[in-house]
Scaffold this motif. Sequence first.
Motif, PDB file in Angstrom:
ATOM      1  N   ALA A   1       0.830  -1.201   0.000  1.00 57.76           N
ATOM      2  CA  ALA A   1       0.000   0.000   0.000  1.00 57.76           C
ATOM      3  C   ALA A   1       0.870   1.258   0.000  1.00 57.76           C
ATOM      4  CB  ALA A   1      -0.937  -0.011   1.197  1.00 57.76           C
ATOM      5  N   ALA A   2       1.953   1.229   0.782  1.00 58.22           N
ATOM      6  CA  ALA A   2       2.857   2.382   0.821  1.00 58.22           C
ATOM      7  C   ALA A   2       3.575   2.559  -0.509  1.00 58.22           C
ATOM      8  CB  ALA A   2       3.869   2.206   1.952  1.00 58.22           C
ATOM      9  N   VAL A   3       3.968   1.439  -1.133  1.00 65.32           N
ATOM     10  CA  VAL A   3       4.621   1.510  -2.443  1.00 65.32           C
ATOM     11  C   VAL A   3       3.685   2.145  -3.467  1.00 65.32           C
ATOM     12  CG1 VAL A   3       5.539   0.150  -4.352  1.00 65.32           C
ATOM     13  CG2 VAL A   3       6.167  -0.427  -2.000  1.00 65.32           C
ATOM     14  N   LEU A   4       2.433   1.720  -3.482  1.00 67.32           N
ATOM     15  CA  LEU A   4       1.469   2.296  -4.421  1.00 67.32           C
ATOM     16  C   LEU A   4       1.307   3.791  -4.200  1.00 67.32           C
ATOM     17  CD1 LEU A   4      -1.530  -0.215  -4.655  1.00 67.32           C
ATOM     18  CD2 LEU A   4       0.221   0.234  -6.370  1.00 67.32           C
ATOM     19  N   LYS A   5       1.221   4.179  -2.942  1.00 63.24           N
ATOM     20  CA  LYS A   5       1.035   5.603  -2.632  1.00 63.24           C
ATOM     21  C   LYS A   5       2.208   6.425  -3.154  1.00 63.24           C
ATOM     22  CE  LYS A   5      -0.229   8.681   1.166  1.00 63.24           C
ATOM     23  NZ  LYS A   5      -0.567   8.781   2.613  1.00 63.24           N
ATOM     24  N   THR A   6       3.437   5.888  -2.962  1.00 60.17           N
ATOM     25  CA  THR A   6       4.623   6.603  -3.438  1.00 60.17           C
ATOM     26  C   THR A   6       4.677   6.640  -4.954  1.00 60.17           C
ATOM     27  OG1 THR A   6       5.879   5.992  -1.462  1.00 60.17           O
ATOM     28  CG2 THR A   6       7.143   6.633  -3.408  1.00 60.17           C
ATOM     29  N   ASP A   7       4.468   5.478  -5.584  1.00 66.33           N
ATOM     30  CA  ASP A   7       4.605   5.380  -7.038  1.00 66.33           C
ATOM     31  C   ASP A   7       3.545   6.173  -7.790  1.00 66.33           C
ATOM     32  OD1 ASP A   7       6.709   3.727  -6.482  1.00 66.33           O
ATOM     33  OD2 ASP A   7       6.026   2.059  -7.717  1.00 66.33           O
ATOM     34  N   THR A   8       2.373   6.367  -7.175  1.00 69.25           N
ATOM     35  CA  THR A   8       1.300   7.091  -7.856  1.00 69.25           C
ATOM     36  C   THR A   8       1.145   8.515  -7.328  1.00 69.25           C
ATOM     37  OG1 THR A   8      -0.422   6.308  -6.338  1.00 69.25           O
ATOM     38  CG2 THR A   8       0.070   4.923  -8.257  1.00 69.25           C
ATOM     39  N   GLN A   9       2.164   9.006  -6.622  1.00 64.43           N
ATOM     40  CA  GLN A   9       2.131  10.353  -6.049  1.00 64.43           C
ATOM     41  C   GLN A   9       0.876  10.580  -5.207  1.00 64.43           C
ATOM     42  OE1 GLN A   9       2.789  10.129  -9.711  1.00 64.43           O
ATOM     43  NE2 GLN A   9       4.799   9.643  -8.875  1.00 64.43           N
ATOM     44  N   GLY A  10       0.493   9.514  -4.482  1.00 65.41           N
ATOM     45  CA  GLY A  10      -0.643   9.616  -3.578  1.00 65.41           C
ATOM     46  C   GLY A  10      -2.002   9.471  -4.217  1.00 65.41           C
TER      47      GLY A  10
ATOM     48  N   LYS B   1      -6.846  -1.676   3.186  1.00 64.37           N
ATOM     49  CA  LYS B   1      -5.739  -1.098   2.412  1.00 64.37           C
ATOM     50  C   LYS B   1      -6.149  -0.869   0.963  1.00 64.37           C
ATOM     51  CE  LYS B   1      -1.827  -3.045   5.016  1.00 64.37           C
ATOM     52  NZ  LYS B   1      -0.620  -3.911   4.902  1.00 64.37           N
ATOM     53  N   GLY B   2      -6.916  -1.814   0.420  1.00 61.17           N
ATOM     54  CA  GLY B   2      -7.349  -1.677  -0.963  1.00 61.17           C
ATOM     55  C   GLY B   2      -8.297  -0.511  -1.156  1.00 61.17           C
ATOM     56  N   ILE B   3      -9.253  -0.377  -0.259  1.00 66.00           N
ATOM     57  CA  ILE B   3     -10.181   0.763  -0.341  1.00 66.00           C
ATOM     58  C   ILE B   3      -9.415   2.078  -0.267  1.00 66.00           C
ATOM     59  CG2 ILE B   3     -11.980   1.982   0.962  1.00 66.00           C
ATOM     60  CD1 ILE B   3     -13.240  -0.758   1.523  1.00 66.00           C
ATOM     61  N   ASP B   4      -8.441   2.135   0.626  1.00 66.11           N
ATOM     62  CA  ASP B   4      -7.650   3.358   0.782  1.00 66.11           C
ATOM     63  C   ASP B   4      -6.743   3.615  -0.420  1.00 66.11           C
ATOM     64  OD1 ASP B   4      -8.804   3.732   3.266  1.00 66.11           O
ATOM     65  OD2 ASP B   4      -7.130   2.831   4.365  1.00 66.11           O
ATOM     66  N   ALA B   5      -6.436   2.564  -1.195  1.00 70.09           N
ATOM     67  CA  ALA B   5      -5.506   2.698  -2.325  1.00 70.09           C
ATOM     68  C   ALA B   5      -6.199   3.063  -3.630  1.00 70.09           C
ATOM     69  CB  ALA B   5      -4.726   1.400  -2.521  1.00 70.09           C
ATOM     70  N   LEU B   6      -7.540   3.185  -3.620  1.00 69.01           N
ATOM     71  CA  LEU B   6      -8.264   3.506  -4.848  1.00 69.01           C
ATOM     72  C   LEU B   6      -8.404   5.013  -5.022  1.00 69.01           C
ATOM     73  CD1 LEU B   6     -11.084   0.821  -4.752  1.00 69.01           C
ATOM     74  CD2 LEU B   6      -9.354   1.053  -6.539  1.00 69.01           C
ATOM     75  N   ARG B   7      -8.229   5.456  -6.251  1.00 67.11           N
ATOM     76  CA  ARG B   7      -8.440   6.868  -6.562  1.00 67.11           C
ATOM     77  C   ARG B   7      -9.931   7.118  -6.825  1.00 67.11           C
ATOM     78  NH1 ARG B   7      -5.230   7.427 -12.293  1.00 67.11           N
ATOM     79  NH2 ARG B   7      -5.290   9.620 -11.708  1.00 67.11           N
ATOM     80  N   ARG B   8     -10.283   8.338  -7.077  1.00 69.30           N
ATOM     81  CA  ARG B   8     -11.676   8.714  -7.300  1.00 69.30           C
ATOM     82  C   ARG B   8     -12.299   7.850  -8.400  1.00 69.30           C
ATOM     83  NH1 ARG B   8     -14.930  13.102  -6.165  1.00 69.30           N
ATOM     84  NH2 ARG B   8     -16.292  13.906  -7.811  1.00 69.30           N
ATOM     85  N   ASP B   9     -13.518   7.362  -8.153  1.00 65.99           N
ATOM     86  CA  ASP B   9     -14.251   6.485  -9.082  1.00 65.99           C
ATOM     87  C   ASP B   9     -13.579   5.129  -9.271  1.00 65.99           C
ATOM     88  OD1 ASP B   9     -16.421   8.221  -9.628  1.00 65.99           O
ATOM     89  OD2 ASP B   9     -15.154   9.357 -11.025  1.00 65.99           O
ATOM     90  N   GLY B  10     -12.764   4.719  -8.303  1.00 64.68           N
ATOM     91  CA  GLY B  10     -12.099   3.424  -8.382  1.00 64.68           C
ATOM     92  C   GLY B  10     -13.062   2.259  -8.201  1.00 64.68           C
ATOM     93  N   ARG B  11     -12.624   1.076  -8.679  1.00 67.76           N
ATOM     94  CA  ARG B  11     -13.439  -0.136  -8.617  1.00 67.76           C
ATOM     95  C   ARG B  11     -12.628  -1.248  -7.966  1.00 67.76           C
ATOM     96  NH1 ARG B  11     -12.419   3.032 -12.861  1.00 67.76           N
ATOM     97  NH2 ARG B  11     -12.353   1.436 -14.499  1.00 67.76           N
ATOM     98  N   TYR B  12     -13.238  -1.864  -6.954  1.00 67.58           N
ATOM     99  CA  TYR B  12     -12.572  -2.912  -6.166  1.00 67.58           C
ATOM    100  C   TYR B  12     -13.342  -4.207  -6.399  1.00 67.58           C
ATOM    101  CZ  TYR B  12      -9.937  -4.595  -2.031  1.00 67.58           C
ATOM    102  OH  TYR B  12      -9.090  -5.250  -1.167  1.00 67.58           O
ATOM    103  N   CYS B  13     -12.686  -5.201  -6.986  1.00 70.64           N
ATOM    104  CA  CYS B  13     -13.371  -6.435  -7.367  1.00 70.64           C
ATOM    105  C   CYS B  13     -12.759  -7.632  -6.648  1.00 70.64           C
ATOM    106  CB  CYS B  13     -13.267  -6.635  -8.883  1.00 70.64           C
ATOM    107  SG  CYS B  13     -14.352  -7.912  -9.509  1.00 70.64           S
TER     108      CYS B  13
END
Length: 335
Positions: free
Chosen positions: A207-216, A233-245
């Motif tokens: 989750a921290a890697v994703l946040k860094t690599d995608t500039q938050g 962690k997945g919910i927190d890692a989605l950007r606006r209008d994200g989809r979690y499957c």
Amino acid sequence: MAATNDLPHTMHAVEISEPGGPEVLKPTEAATPTPKPGEALIKVAAAGVNRPDCMQRAGAYPPPPDASPLPGLEVAGEVAALGEGVRGLAVGDKVTALTPGGGYAEYCTAPAGHCLPIPAGYDMVQAAALPENFFTVWYNVFMRATLTAGERFLVHGGSSGIGLTAIQLAKRFGASVYTTAGSEEKLAACREAGADRAINYKSEDWAAVLKTDTQGEGVDVILDMVGGDYIQKGIDALRRDGRYCFIAFLGGPKAEVNFGPVLRNRLCVMGSTLRPQTIAEKEAIALELKAHVWPLIEAGKVRPTIHKTFPLAQAADAHALMESSTHIGKIMLTV
């Protein structure tokens, strides 16, 4: 019923003798199935081994009431007979098929609309490795979560058959691909399949890697077969209008979750398993695969990874390997 001559009345198969570990898979003699209207009988050359087979063996994933009690959700072989009303298939055609069960056997029935042609240049083992993974990924990632070019995609378990399929298809359709795996060998396989960033979940906080690599900003679509403490962690890692499957819960189906981000970021949380979908719904997936994915397979741009192949009678060994989680890609049975 159209059929080849002299179909045997019985066949070799592998049954689940009782719920339990891999050792409960036993070679047996079973009646050769007869195709119902709309079905094809396939003389099986190869079958895939999948996590739902292991769950069914353990007693946690019973087959639908009208399905074979034998395990096996994907096969490749030759059409041996046709039920009434089948169009577009002929006895003798070479096909790969998604089945409702019964694939661990010399003969297996499947709805005719769930049969696809063997891709050019593919042998039976390679062809049998396609249906379960490609139906699952296409349905969940593209039909339901609507991943599109330019979006960011995360799949957990990237070195599994599902994971490697998801990586390849997401990359081919223009997404940036992130994945998690648990060893350097598995990470290398993910990168070879096309992952832009493969994260070792044992030594890195994904989750921290994703946040860094995608500039938050986070990712647009997550395909999750883990669940458990990955959910928040997945919910927190989605950007606006994200989809979690969700497609499985290897880490457990329960978690304490703060759904605030779902409201704030207009997130969509969804899930499905393939087996309970209707015949018509799975036929719709097959038609999309034939139109959009089979050309990529035949062009060599997308391919299954075969880890190991076992004879049908050694299905117990195949299940033991799957549950060890040391494999990369597909585990197959030959008939």
